[in-house]
Design a protein around this motif. Sequence first.
Motif, PDB file in Angstrom:
ATOM      1  N   ASN A 167       0.907  -1.085  -0.018  1.00 26.30           N
ATOM      2  CA  ASN A 167      -0.204   0.098  -0.168  1.00 26.30           C
ATOM      3  C   ASN A 167       0.872   1.009   0.026  1.00 26.30           C
ATOM      4  O   ASN A 167       1.683   1.408   0.995  1.00 26.30           O
ATOM      5  CB  ASN A 167      -0.783  -0.023   1.155  1.00 26.30           C
ATOM      6  CG  ASN A 167      -1.806   1.458   1.281  1.00 26.30           C
ATOM      7  OD1 ASN A 167      -2.458   1.773   0.237  1.00 26.30           O
ATOM      8  ND2 ASN A 167      -1.756   2.003   2.121  1.00 26.30           N
ATOM      9  N   SER A 291      -1.276  -0.867  -4.311  1.00 28.27           N
ATOM     10  CA  SER A 291      -2.511  -0.105  -4.429  1.00 28.27           C
ATOM     11  C   SER A 291      -2.106   1.270  -3.685  1.00 28.27           C
ATOM     12  O   SER A 291      -0.942   1.566  -3.141  1.00 28.27           O
ATOM     13  CB  SER A 291      -3.546  -0.883  -3.689  1.00 28.27           C
ATOM     14  OG  SER A 291      -3.193  -1.289  -2.265  1.00 28.27           O
ATOM     15  N   GLY A 292      -3.149   2.100  -3.374  1.00 28.05           N
ATOM     16  CA  GLY A 292      -3.050   3.338  -2.813  1.00 28.05           C
ATOM     17  C   GLY A 292      -2.683   4.541  -3.812  1.00 28.05           C
ATOM     18  O   GLY A 292      -2.260   4.307  -5.154  1.00 28.05           O
ATOM     19  N   GLU A 327      -8.237   0.073   0.443  1.00 23.63           N
ATOM     20  CA  GLU A 327      -8.332   0.041   1.599  1.00 23.63           C
ATOM     21  C   GLU A 327      -9.844   0.357   2.450  1.00 23.63           C
ATOM     22  O   GLU A 327     -10.092  -0.279   3.281  1.00 23.63           O
ATOM     23  CB  GLU A 327      -7.311   1.261   2.373  1.00 23.63           C
ATOM     24  CG  GLU A 327      -5.844   0.909   2.407  1.00 23.63           C
ATOM     25  CD  GLU A 327      -5.114   1.766   3.453  1.00 23.63           C
ATOM     26  OE1 GLU A 327      -4.496   1.303   4.372  1.00 23.63           O
ATOM     27  OE2 GLU A 327      -5.068   3.055   3.085  1.00 23.63           O
TER      28      GLU A 327
END
Length: 384
Positions: A167, A291-292, A327
């Motif tokens: 992340n 991700s993120g 998330e």
Amino acid sequence: MRVIGLMSGTSYDAIDAAAAELDLVGDGLVLRPLGMVSAPYDDALREALAAALPPGTTSMAEVCRLDTLIGQAFAAAAVRADRELCDGRAELVASHGQTVYHWVAGGRVHGTLQIGQPAWIAEATGLPVVADFRPRDIAAGGQGAPLVSLVDLLWLRGRPGTPVALNLGGIANLTAPDGTAFDTGPGCALIDAAARGFSGGRLAYDADGALAARGKVHGALLERLLAEPYYALEPPKTTGKELFHLGHLQEALAGAGTLSAEDVVATLTALTARTVADAVRAVRATEVIASGGGTRNPTLMGLLAESLPGIALRTSDALGLASDAKEAYAFAVLGFLTVHGLPGTVPASTGARHACVLGSVTPGRDGLRLPPPAREKPVRLVLE
């Protein structure tokens, strides 16, 4: 069960509300993504939050005010998600809230504080709300983070090799298949701080990695930043903006001479890529699924790919889970587990003495009617 997951990360730029249909089927937890809506904090609230966070100081009166205003902002995002994504048929809200302090001292986490009063969400939506996820893990001796590790482990189970979930938020964290999970250090936190500082607040972040792309890495500054003792600590470990904030950068810049904004941001981008890559290699990963918000920075992603030759780097979008929403979906899952009486932590990931059922539940308009406790824990996450 239709669940709305609410998340605002350490970049505190917006509230993400992701809705999912969740069901326990055999040994699997089936997740059908219904979409995400994002609601930026208004400028006044964002500025007030930024001023209250370390290294700034605040008062209990301001904490109370922020807890209310952020709770109301989360409530508005939940109402919108229920209307636009669930046709008004959501059954549960899981709210991470806004982290304002993570108390780390002597290599241990002693406490954490997420604000955004869930009563406002319950009142606005009429739905029960699971919130305050992290303190229970800390009370059990854990770091309280990264809590998405359980979801990552369920999701990546069965993939070949050694897949790692990464992340890239304000703080970067990863989860490895053996349960090892930790914050690697700053994701975008220092990059964002530099962009805001050099632009006088005009820029909130380095959009598309443009500043970094125009700059050159300053070797001496990079080495000074890499000397931060946090990087040498063994996992489990967590960190936050209590450490990686503008003051941390200004201390490193002292005596470095006059550097352009582009060179500083390029150096900070290289710092994130280097520390993440070191952590990825340490767990012997063969694949990184990122991700993120940091995945939208092509300069950062390019440096990371260069730093990890022979290791596949892709985003979670390629596996069917929207990178920006991951998330928020993860906290929807954690809320679902809580109301079914299932633990939401992995002791190997957080360092806790045992797995815990997380959070506190605020009843909805019809009182508190929990589903029957689940008979067994899921061992995999299935995306539909």
